[in-house]
Design an enzyme around this catalytic site. Structure first.
Site, PDB file in Angstrom:
ATOM      1  N   ASP A  35      76.376 107.087  55.340  1.00  0.00           N
ATOM      2  CA  ASP A  35      75.946 107.665  56.614  1.00  0.00           C
ATOM      3  C   ASP A  35      76.377 109.130  56.613  1.00  0.00           C
ATOM      4  O   ASP A  35      77.264 109.519  55.857  1.00  0.00           O
ATOM      5  CB  ASP A  35      76.447 106.896  57.857  1.00  0.00           C
ATOM      6  CG  ASP A  35      77.935 106.623  57.903  1.00  0.00           C
ATOM      7  OD1 ASP A  35      78.722 107.392  57.314  1.00  0.00           O
ATOM      8  OD2 ASP A  35      78.338 105.637  58.573  1.00  0.00           O
ATOM      9  N   ASN A  42      85.674  99.761  45.422  1.00  0.00           N
ATOM     10  CA  ASN A  42      84.920 100.586  46.371  1.00  0.00           C
ATOM     11  C   ASN A  42      85.883 101.535  47.085  1.00  0.00           C
ATOM     12  O   ASN A  42      86.983 101.132  47.478  1.00  0.00           O
ATOM     13  CB  ASN A  42      84.275  99.611  47.382  1.00  0.00           C
ATOM     14  CG  ASN A  42      83.292 100.233  48.345  1.00  0.00           C
ATOM     15  OD1 ASN A  42      82.377 100.939  47.937  1.00  0.00           O
ATOM     16  ND2 ASN A  42      83.457  99.957  49.636  1.00  0.00           N
ATOM     17  N   GLU A  57      89.178 100.513  48.941  1.00  0.00           N
ATOM     18  CA  GLU A  57      90.037 101.635  49.332  1.00  0.00           C
ATOM     19  C   GLU A  57      91.473 101.557  48.790  1.00  0.00           C
ATOM     20  O   GLU A  57      92.445 101.630  49.550  1.00  0.00           O
ATOM     21  CB  GLU A  57      90.041 101.768  50.869  1.00  0.00           C
ATOM     22  CG  GLU A  57      88.634 101.943  51.419  1.00  0.00           C
ATOM     23  CD  GLU A  57      88.568 102.153  52.936  1.00  0.00           C
ATOM     24  OE1 GLU A  57      89.584 101.940  53.615  1.00  0.00           O
ATOM     25  OE2 GLU A  57      87.494 102.551  53.424  1.00  0.00           O
ATOM     26  N   HIS A  95      80.616 108.074  53.324  1.00  0.00           N
ATOM     27  CA  HIS A  95      80.616 108.401  54.758  1.00  0.00           C
ATOM     28  C   HIS A  95      80.753 109.926  54.846  1.00  0.00           C
ATOM     29  O   HIS A  95      81.861 110.467  54.808  1.00  0.00           O
ATOM     30  CB  HIS A  95      81.771 107.700  55.469  1.00  0.00           C
ATOM     31  CG  HIS A  95      81.624 106.212  55.492  1.00  0.00           C
ATOM     32  ND1 HIS A  95      80.627 105.592  56.213  1.00  0.00           N
ATOM     33  CD2 HIS A  95      82.324 105.226  54.877  1.00  0.00           C
ATOM     34  CE1 HIS A  95      80.726 104.275  56.050  1.00  0.00           C
ATOM     35  NE2 HIS A  95      81.746 104.032  55.236  1.00  0.00           N
TER      36      HIS A  95
HETATM   37  C1  XIL Z   1      83.834  99.351  59.600  1.00  0.00           C
HETATM   38  C2  XIL Z   1      82.865  98.572  60.458  1.00  0.00           C
HETATM   39  O1  XIL Z   1      81.581  99.144  60.359  1.00  0.00           O
HETATM   40  C3  XIL Z   1      83.330  98.575  61.901  1.00  0.00           C
HETATM   41  O2  XIL Z   1      82.501  97.744  62.711  1.00  0.00           O
HETATM   42  C4  XIL Z   1      84.765  98.078  61.993  1.00  0.00           C
HETATM   43  O3  XIL Z   1      85.226  98.198  63.330  1.00  0.00           O
HETATM   44  C5  XIL Z   1      85.666  98.894  61.074  1.00  0.00           C
HETATM   45  O4  XIL Z   1      85.154  98.836  59.746  1.00  0.00           O
HETATM   46  N1  XIL Z   1      84.921 101.595  55.133  1.00  0.00           N
HETATM   47  C6  XIL Z   1      84.661 100.281  54.885  1.00  0.00           C
HETATM   48  C7  XIL Z   1      84.020  99.436  55.937  1.00  0.00           C
HETATM   49  O5  XIL Z   1      84.846  99.824  53.752  1.00  0.00           O
HETATM   50  O6  XIL Z   1      84.453  98.107  55.874  1.00  0.00           O
HETATM   51  C8  XIL Z   1      84.250  99.987  57.314  1.00  0.00           C
HETATM   52  O7  XIL Z   1      83.472  99.229  58.240  1.00  0.00           O
HETATM   53  C9  XIL Z   1      83.893 101.465  57.366  1.00  0.00           C
HETATM   54  C10 XIL Z   1      84.761 102.248  56.417  1.00  0.00           C
END
Ligand code: XIL
Length: 316
Positions: free
Chosen positions: A239, A173, A132, A209
Site C-alpha cells: 500500500d 517476510n 518481521e 507499506h
Molecule cells: C495489520 C492488519 O491489517 C490490521 O487489521 C491489524 O490491526 C494489525 O495488523 N505488517 C503485517 C501485517 O505483517 O500482519 C499487519 O496487518 C500490517 C503490518
C-alpha cells in the site's frame, strides 16, 4: 482493462492478489469486487491466521476465521498466502507472559507452526513462516522468541512448517526491506545462513507499506539480490499512503509509485506476485495506524477505482 490479476498472469506472474479480513466479508459490494478473478487471483487473511486468532490459549486452536477466507478463495479460483506462524505482534498473552524456558518455547513454536500449517495442508501457496524478525538497522528484533531461543527459532519454525505441508513455499517476510540497506543485507545473510545449514527456505516477502513519493530507487536491484540467492520473492502487503487530505497531485504521484513497484516485480522473473494490503481505502489499516495518513489503496472508500489502479495495470 483486462483486470489486474489477468495482467499479472499475462506477464508470467503467478498472481495479483489482496489481503482481506473476516469482518469485511459481510459487505456484499466489497465482496463482489474481491471475488472477481480477473482482478484478484490470490488472498491473504489480514488477521485471522495470526497467533492470537488461532491459538488463543495453549493447545486450543480456532480456525474458523482462516477457514472462511480459504473457502472464499477456493470458491473463486484463488490461491492463498498464509500469514503468519511466528511474529512478535498479535501474540496471545499466554505466549508473551509465559516466561517459558528454551525447551518449552521450542515445543510451543513447533506445536503452533505444525498445527497451523498442517490444518491448511495442500491449500496454501506460501506461508509467511517468520514475520518481521529484524530491526531497521539489521539487528535481530528483541522479542520473546529471540530472547529465549536466539536465532534458532527461525529454523525451528521453518522445519515444523516444511514437515506439516511439504508443498507450501516457506517465506520470511519483513518491512523496510524494499530498497537495499542494512535491513535487506540482514535478510540476505539470514537466507544464506539457512541455506548453508540445510534449513528449508523458499522465499522472501517484501511487505512494501510505502509512502507516496518515496519508493526506493533500489527496489528492483534489491529484488534481484534476493532472487540471486535462489529463492523467490513476493511483494506481500503493498500500500502507498499519503498525508490526508488526498489531492489530484498526490493521487497522480501515487499512480506513478504503484506503477514503479509493479514494474520492478515484473522485471524480475523470480518475483512471483504482488498482494495489496486490501484493495480499498474503506478497509485499509493505514488511518488507524499512521495518524493523519491514508488513501493508500487503489480503490477509494466508495469502492471506486483511483488513478493508482491504472498505475498497477500499466506496471504489468
Ligand atoms: C495489520 C492488519 O491489517 C490490521 O487489521 C491489524 O490491526 C494489525 O495488523 N505488517 C503485517 C501485517 O505483517 O500482519 C499487519 O496487518 C500490517 C503490518
Amino acid at each position: 482493462t483486462a483486470g489486474l490479476n489477468n495482467l499479472a498472469k499475462a506477464a508470467g506472474k503467478v498472481y495479483f492478489g489482496s489481503a482481506t479480513d473476516n469482518p469485511e466479508l459481510t459487505d456484499t459490494a466489497y465482496v463482489a469486487i474481491l471475488n472477481e478473478t480477473s482482478e484478484f487471483g490470490q488472498l491473504t487473511p489480514g488477521n485471522s491466521m495470526k497467533w492470537d486468532a488461532t491459538e488463543p490459549s495453549r493447545g486450543t486452536f480456532t480456525f474458523a476465521g482462516g477457514d472462511a477466507i480459504v473457502a472464499l478463495a477456493k470458491g473463486t479460483g484463488k490461491i492463498v498466502r498464509g500469514h503468519n506462524c511466528v511474529w512478535y505482534n498479535q501474540l496471545p498473552s499466554w505466549v508473551t507472559a509465559g516466561n517459558f524456558d528454551a525447551a518449552d518455547l521450542t515445543s510451543i513454536v513447533q506445536t503452533h507452526c505444525s498445527t497451523l500449517v498442517g490444518h491448511y495442508k495442500g491449500q496454501i501457496y506460501s506461508w509467511d513462516v517468520i514475520n518481521e524478525p529484524f530491526n531497521d538497522d539489521g539487528t535481530w528484533r528483541s522479542d520473546v522468541f529471540y530472547n529465549t531461543l536466539g536465532t534458532s527459532y527461525v529454523s525451528i519454525a521453518l522445519q515444523a512448517a516444511r514437515t506439516a505441508d511439504p508443498a507450501a513455499k516457506l517465506y520470511i517476510n519483513d518491512y523496510n526491506i524494499e530498497g537495499t540497506g542494512a535491513k535487506s543485507t540482514a535478510m540476505v545473510n539470514l537466507v544464506k545462513q539457512l541455506q548453508a545449514d540445510g534449513v528449508p527456505i523458499d522465499g522472501v516477502g517484501i511487505q512494501a507499506h510505502l509512502i507516496v513519493g518515496e519508493v526506493p530507487s533500489t527496489l528492483q536491484a534489491n529484488i534481484e539480490q534476493f532472487t540471486a540467492l535462489g529463492v523467490e520473492v513476493a511483494i506481500t502487503e503493498l500500500d502507498i499512503r499519503m498525508t490526508l487530505p488526498s489531492t489530484a497531485a498526490l493521487l497522480a504521484q501515487q499512480k506513478s509509485d504503484y506503477q514503479t513497484v509493479i514494474a520492478a516485480c515484473n522485471a524480475v522473473s523470480g518475483c512471483v506476485g504482488v498482494t495489496i494490503w486490501d484493495y480499498t481505502d474503506k478497509y485499509s489499516w493505514v488511518p488507524s495506524t499512521f495518524s493523519g495518513q491514508g488513501a493508500a489503496c487503489p480503490w477509494d472508500e466508495n469502492l471506486v477505482k483511483k488513478p493508482a489502479y491504472d498505475g498497477i495495470a500499466a506496471g504489468w
